[in-house]
Scaffold this active site. Structure first.
Site, mmCIF file in Angstrom:
data_model
loop_
_atom_site.group_PDB
_atom_site.id
_atom_site.type_symbol
_atom_site.label_atom_id
_atom_site.label_comp_id
_atom_site.label_asym_id
_atom_site.label_seq_id
_atom_site.Cartn_x
_atom_site.Cartn_y
_atom_site.Cartn_z
ATOM 1 N N CYS A 167 -2.105 9.225 3.134
ATOM 2 C CA CYS A 167 -1.894 8.782 1.759
ATOM 3 C C CYS A 167 -3.071 9.216 0.904
ATOM 4 O O CYS A 167 -2.945 9.405 -0.295
ATOM 5 C CB CYS A 167 -1.740 7.279 1.716
ATOM 6 S SG CYS A 167 -3.090 6.433 2.509
ATOM 7 N N GLU A 210 0.877 -1.179 0.000
ATOM 8 C CA GLU A 210 0.000 0.000 0.000
ATOM 9 C C GLU A 210 0.909 1.221 0.000
ATOM 10 O O GLU A 210 1.564 1.503 1.009
ATOM 11 C CB GLU A 210 -0.882 0.001 1.248
ATOM 12 C CG GLU A 210 -1.799 -1.202 1.351
ATOM 13 C CD GLU A 210 -2.764 -1.303 0.195
ATOM 14 O OE1 GLU A 210 -3.106 -0.264 -0.396
ATOM 15 O OE2 GLU A 210 -3.149 -2.434 -0.142
HETATM 16 P P1 NAP Z 1 8.396 5.153 4.438
HETATM 17 O O1 NAP Z 1 9.477 6.138 4.599
HETATM 18 O O2 NAP Z 1 8.285 4.434 3.148
HETATM 19 O O3 NAP Z 1 8.540 4.116 5.633
HETATM 20 C C1 NAP Z 1 7.617 3.067 5.826
HETATM 21 C C2 NAP Z 1 8.259 1.967 6.630
HETATM 22 O O4 NAP Z 1 9.304 1.364 5.854
HETATM 23 C C3 NAP Z 1 8.907 2.452 7.910
HETATM 24 O O5 NAP Z 1 8.642 1.512 8.929
HETATM 25 C C4 NAP Z 1 10.374 2.486 7.521
HETATM 26 O O6 NAP Z 1 11.235 2.359 8.623
HETATM 27 C C5 NAP Z 1 10.469 1.262 6.646
HETATM 28 N N1 NAP Z 1 11.657 1.149 5.783
HETATM 29 C C6 NAP Z 1 12.533 2.113 5.408
HETATM 30 N N2 NAP Z 1 13.477 1.587 4.603
HETATM 31 C C7 NAP Z 1 13.219 0.269 4.455
HETATM 32 C C8 NAP Z 1 13.818 -0.808 3.718
HETATM 33 N N3 NAP Z 1 14.907 -0.656 2.960
HETATM 34 N N4 NAP Z 1 13.248 -2.024 3.818
HETATM 35 C C9 NAP Z 1 12.157 -2.223 4.547
HETATM 36 N N5 NAP Z 1 11.533 -1.247 5.258
HETATM 37 C C10 NAP Z 1 12.055 -0.009 5.207
HETATM 38 O O7 NAP Z 1 6.967 5.846 4.680
HETATM 39 P P2 NAP Z 1 6.495 6.732 5.910
HETATM 40 O O8 NAP Z 1 7.156 8.065 5.813
HETATM 41 O O9 NAP Z 1 6.571 5.979 7.176
HETATM 42 O O10 NAP Z 1 4.942 6.884 5.569
HETATM 43 C C11 NAP Z 1 4.436 7.767 4.630
HETATM 44 C C12 NAP Z 1 4.205 7.079 3.293
HETATM 45 O O11 NAP Z 1 3.290 6.010 3.450
HETATM 46 C C13 NAP Z 1 3.564 7.986 2.262
HETATM 47 O O12 NAP Z 1 4.152 7.751 1.013
HETATM 48 C C14 NAP Z 1 2.112 7.550 2.256
HETATM 49 O O13 NAP Z 1 1.409 7.844 1.083
HETATM 50 C C15 NAP Z 1 2.250 6.087 2.490
HETATM 51 N N6 NAP Z 1 1.020 5.513 3.041
HETATM 52 C C16 NAP Z 1 0.233 4.726 2.227
HETATM 53 C C17 NAP Z 1 -0.956 4.206 2.705
HETATM 54 C C18 NAP Z 1 -1.850 3.355 1.852
HETATM 55 O O14 NAP Z 1 -2.735 2.712 2.392
HETATM 56 N N7 NAP Z 1 -1.658 3.307 0.549
HETATM 57 C C19 NAP Z 1 -1.341 4.466 4.020
HETATM 58 C C20 NAP Z 1 -0.506 5.245 4.821
HETATM 59 C C21 NAP Z 1 0.665 5.756 4.320
HETATM 60 P P3 NAP Z 1 11.817 3.656 9.389
HETATM 61 O O15 NAP Z 1 10.641 4.394 9.919
HETATM 62 O O16 NAP Z 1 12.659 3.071 10.440
HETATM 63 O O17 NAP Z 1 12.564 4.422 8.339
#
Ligand code: NAP
Ligand code: MG
Length: 523
Positions: free
Chosen positions: A325, A291
């Site tokens: 999102c 997602e």
């Molecule tokens: P993010 O930067 O992509 O991080 C998401 C998760 O991935 C965090 O737990 C992060 O850990 C982890 N992560 C980072 N690098 C990784 C790697 N190489 N391998 C595996 N995991 C890794 O996103 P965010 O800033 O937390 O959230 C915002 C984003 O989520 C936005 O793009 C938003 O649109 C999206 N979102 C989508 C939905 C949906 O339902 N489509 C819902 C909510 C949010 P760390 O925190 O430790 O870096």
């Protein structure tokens, strides 16, 4: 079958009522006394495991304040957690579906009792105002209630339909996949974190979960509730840690069977790639449920109810500072009504109050220094790509408190190919487009790689029907805001680069975490 009444989403709290505001403030005081400053360890095989490093979670609205700390898992912990989860799987997969569902219902009962505390934690740790925190905890409870009931339809041999064939019994068995990894974002740190672990668990999988590093306290609080509800040791392995350090180890591990991820496109694509590479000793194709981000648009045409369109736009854009999102980051208005609609949106958004989540302000600080830098950079890019109609500044403080404060920003007359039209900003920054007419508006809406949410404010039946067919999004809304999907009511998930369209909170979501075996017996 578990004996429960039909699923109904939780009601939201009415904060125009003085007693509800008072109760919320009491919960804030209780959380400040009992939870702020707490340390959450890893939980592996039911045991608390601490680490030398402590990850610090800050209050975004007052960055001098530490909300709490968590341990930080290493790659060795990932190995231990995955091995332990496979051991636990041997027992867990044999549990009755009813018995597993009961644990979700018990967790729901606990969370209902502690609803205000969960809200208060998120006001302090993530800067959510009362209503934003309240709808999120309601969603978290809904996920537990909904998935507990959904699980029933996968409980028995033959519950999926096959055609009768004389002389044989044919049927389908649903079986859990095994051990999965769940990686969640900070923006819905209770609901998405909980939904993404409860769904695979209820149908018999064991989960290794990593919350986002900006929201470790609420994740620790939720994980504790799941364990209190009776999950056996090893079924839920709680592994806070840095994504950049343990992410690849979790998703690339040969014994990881599937990955459920919610977050940004770049991290999602990275995971997809790592998961695709077969490791020595791996004997399956990993399944990924993704997602991802959005660049969500609301179209307003000349037939629309203007007041309703303005309310929809402001709520969709600036609720939780645009850090959803599903948030509206593009407003597309047909030329005939552009000046009127945009003028009113700017006026309405200009009245939003700024402050802390605890003060229940409309607009609070964005989650982190990293987000602050990135969003304020986009404000500058946007100023060069259109006309700044509102905001444009990132004060970085409010009322003498240092925090990641960014003004709600609206930029008009932006080109559809501009950077702020194409890239997810994930903050309170809206690009506005002047469309020639309805067809042009629909073209602009479909001009990004994303396809998460979208909306149309119009009173033309033909146009709404056309949008139903042509607007490329997973969640499409007419004549209302484009955020706030309710579990079971609006199953949620995006198309194209926005994800694999798994439809969380939808009738078939649990099947993402199972496989089918067809069994035939000749009589
Ligand atoms: P993010 O930067 O992509 O991080 C998401 C998760 O991935 C965090 O737990 C992060 O850990 C982890 N992560 C980072 N690098 C990784 C790697 N190489 N391998 C595996 N995991 C890794 O996103 P965010 O800033 O937390 O959230 C915002 C984003 O989520 C936005 O793009 C938003 O649109 C999206 N979102 C989508 C939905 C949906 O339902 N489509 C819902 C909510 C949010 P760390 O925190 O430790 O870096
Ligand atoms: Mg924080």
């Amino acid at each position: 079958m578990i004996r429960v009444q039909e699923y109904r989403p939780q009601a939201f709290t009415d904060f125009t009522k003085e007693e509800n505001v008072k109760a919320y403030q009491e919960a804030l005081a209780k959380v400040r006394a009992e939870i702020v400053g707490k340390h959450y360890t890893l939980i592996i095989d039911g045991q608390k495991v601490d680490t030398a490093e402590r990850m610090v979670s800050l209050n975004p609205c007052d960055t001098d304040e530490v909300v709490g700390t968590t341990a930080a898992a290493t790659k060795e912990h990932v190995d231990q957690a995955i091995a332990g989860a496979w051991k636990a799987f041997e027992g867990w997969k044999k549990w009755d579906m009813d018995a597993r569902a009961r644990i979700l219902l018990k967790a729901s009962a606990i969370l209902k009792r502690r609803r205000l505390e969960a809200c208060a934690i998120m006001s302090i740790e993530a800067g959510k105002n009362y209503a934003e925190a309240d709808v999120e905890v309601a969603e978290a409870i809904d996920f537990l209630e909904y998935y507990a009931r959904s699980a029933m339809k996968y409980a028995h041999f033959g519950s999926a339909e096959t055609t009768w064939f004389e002389g044989e019994e044919n049927g389908l068995m649903w079986i859990p996949l095994g051990v999965g990894v769940s990686i969640s974002p900070w923006n819905f740190p209770a609901a998405i974190f909980l939904g993404m672990l409860a769904a695979p668990i209820v149908v018999g999988n064991c989960m290794v979960v990593k919350p986002a590093d900006n929201a470790g306290v609420i994740a620790g609080f939720i994980a504790d509730i799941m364990l209190e509800a009776g999950l056996p040791a090893g079924v839920l392995q709680f592994l806070p840690g840095h994504g950049s350090e343990i992410g690849d180890a979790m998703t690339g591990h040969p014994k990881t069977r599937f990955i459920t991820f919610t977050g940004s496109v770049p991290v999602g694509l990275r995971i997809h790639e790592v998961a695709a590479k077969v490791q020595p000793g791996q004997k399956w194709i990993k399944r990924t449920v993704m997602e991802l981000g959005g660049k969500d648009a609301l179209i307003v045409d000349e037939t629309a109810d203007i007041e309703n369109a303005v309310t929809s736009a402001v709520q969709s854009a600036f609720g939780f500072n645009g850090q959803k999102c599903s948030a509206m980051s593009r407003l597309i208005v047909v030329d005939d009504v552009y000046d009127e609609v945009v003028g009113k949106v700017v006026e309405r958004a200009g009245k939003l109050t700024m402050g802390t989540g605890e003060e229940n302000a409309n607009v609070t600080a964005v989650i982190s220094q990293k987000a602050f830098k990135s969003i304020s950079e986009y404000q500058k890019v946007g100023a060069g790509e259109g006309k700044v109609l509102l905001g444009g500044e990132a004060p970085g403080e409010h009322n003498g408190k240092k925090g990641n404060y960014i003004q709600p920003t609206i930029i008009g007359d932006v080109d559809r190919n501009a950077r702020i039209s194409q890239e997810e900003i994930f903050g309170p920054v809206v690009a506005v487009f002047r469309a020639k007419d309805w067809q042009d508006a629909l073209d602009i809406a479909n001009s990004t790689v994303y396809g998460l949410t979208g909306g149309v404010c119009s009173n033309s039946r033909e146009r709404l029907e056309e949008a139903r067919e042509k607007f490329e999004v997973g969640n499409l809304y007419f004549n209302r805001k484009i955020t706030g999907a309710i579990v079971g009511v609006q199953p949620f998930g995006g198309y194209n680069m926005s994800g694999t369209d798994s439809k969380a909170g939808g009738p078939d979501y649990l099947s993402n975490f199972m496989q089918l075996k067809t069994v035939t017996e000749r009589w």
